[in-house]
Scaffold this motif. Structure first.
Motif, mmCIF file in Angstrom:
data_model
loop_
_atom_site.group_PDB
_atom_site.id
_atom_site.type_symbol
_atom_site.label_atom_id
_atom_site.label_comp_id
_atom_site.label_asym_id
_atom_site.label_seq_id
_atom_site.Cartn_x
_atom_site.Cartn_y
_atom_site.Cartn_z
ATOM 1 N N LEU A 122 -4.350 -6.397 -2.688
ATOM 2 C CA LEU A 122 -4.896 -5.839 -1.453
ATOM 3 C C LEU A 122 -6.414 -5.995 -1.496
ATOM 4 C CD1 LEU A 122 -2.886 -2.506 -1.069
ATOM 5 C CD2 LEU A 122 -2.677 -4.553 0.316
ATOM 6 N N VAL A 167 -4.317 5.185 0.791
ATOM 7 C CA VAL A 167 -4.729 3.882 0.276
ATOM 8 C C VAL A 167 -5.383 3.137 1.434
ATOM 9 C CG1 VAL A 167 -3.970 1.676 -0.681
ATOM 10 C CG2 VAL A 167 -2.890 3.791 -1.439
ATOM 11 N N ALA A 197 -9.122 -2.682 -1.989
ATOM 12 C CA ALA A 197 -8.281 -1.480 -1.985
ATOM 13 C C ALA A 197 -8.928 -0.327 -2.734
ATOM 14 C CB ALA A 197 -6.916 -1.786 -2.590
ATOM 15 N N SER A 227 0.830 -1.208 0.000
ATOM 16 C CA SER A 227 0.000 0.000 0.000
ATOM 17 C C SER A 227 0.864 1.259 0.000
ATOM 18 C CB SER A 227 -0.955 0.010 1.194
ATOM 19 O OG SER A 227 -0.245 0.154 2.397
ATOM 20 N N TRP A 260 -7.592 -0.409 2.594
ATOM 21 C CA TRP A 260 -7.895 -1.771 2.189
ATOM 22 C C TRP A 260 -8.406 -2.566 3.390
ATOM 23 C CZ3 TRP A 260 -3.161 -0.276 3.746
ATOM 24 C CH2 TRP A 260 -2.446 -1.095 4.609
ATOM 25 N N LEU A 288 -4.690 -0.687 -8.067
ATOM 26 C CA LEU A 288 -5.140 -1.044 -6.716
ATOM 27 C C LEU A 288 -5.934 -2.344 -6.729
ATOM 28 C CD1 LEU A 288 -6.237 2.471 -5.402
ATOM 29 C CD2 LEU A 288 -4.359 1.091 -4.511
#
Length: 145
Positions: A99, A124, A102, A46, A126, A94
């Motif tokens: 993730l 970011v 995300a 991230s 998640w 993303l």
């Protein structure tokens, strides 16, 4: 029977019990280590994705980073180029990063902390069960505007 040699049944049961408790502790430690490793991997990933967006803003935004001020990867509408293209490309990155769930946002504050600069904060977020986030802030010079 004064000269007994060997172990009694009680001694064998106690040693097997102690051995099994030790092995269970090792298994629990392994699970904790794997969870921690996965969490640190997600945090590193991230951070890299947030830094990637900061670099995109620095390069493509030039002296007008304010065009990225309302960027949210959940809905990339309302942006002008190059922010629109960067939003859709970053959203795809993303989603394919691994993730879970995300998303990313950008906040730009003009003339902060001094005039002719902008503070850019990229976040970011998640997580499916618990939400985690990474925030990266930088100051970009906007002296050309």
């Amino acid at each position: 029977m004064l000269n007994n040699k060997g172990f009694t049944l009680i001694e064998v049961l106690i040693s097997v019990f102690l051995l099994s408790v030790g092995l269970l502790a090792v298994a629990a430690m392994q699970t904790t280590a794997m969870t921690g490793s996965s969490s640190s991997n997600n945090t590193t990933l991230s951070t890299q994705l947030a830094e990637e967006m900061v670099d995109r803003i620095r390069v493509n935004g030039g002296s007008t980073p304010n065009i990225y001020g309302t960027l949210d990867t959940v809905n990339c509408t309302g942006l002008i180029e190059p922010a629109l293209g960067d939003c859709t490309q970053w959203r795809d990155r993303l989603q394919s990063s691994g993730l879970p769930g995300a998303t990313g946002t950008v906040v730009v504050v003009q003339d902060s902390p001094i005039s002719k600069t902008a503070t850019v904060t990229v976040t970011v977020t998640w997580g499916l069960t618990g939400t985690r986030s990474t925030r990266v802030s930088t100051i970009i010079e906007t002296w050309l505007t």
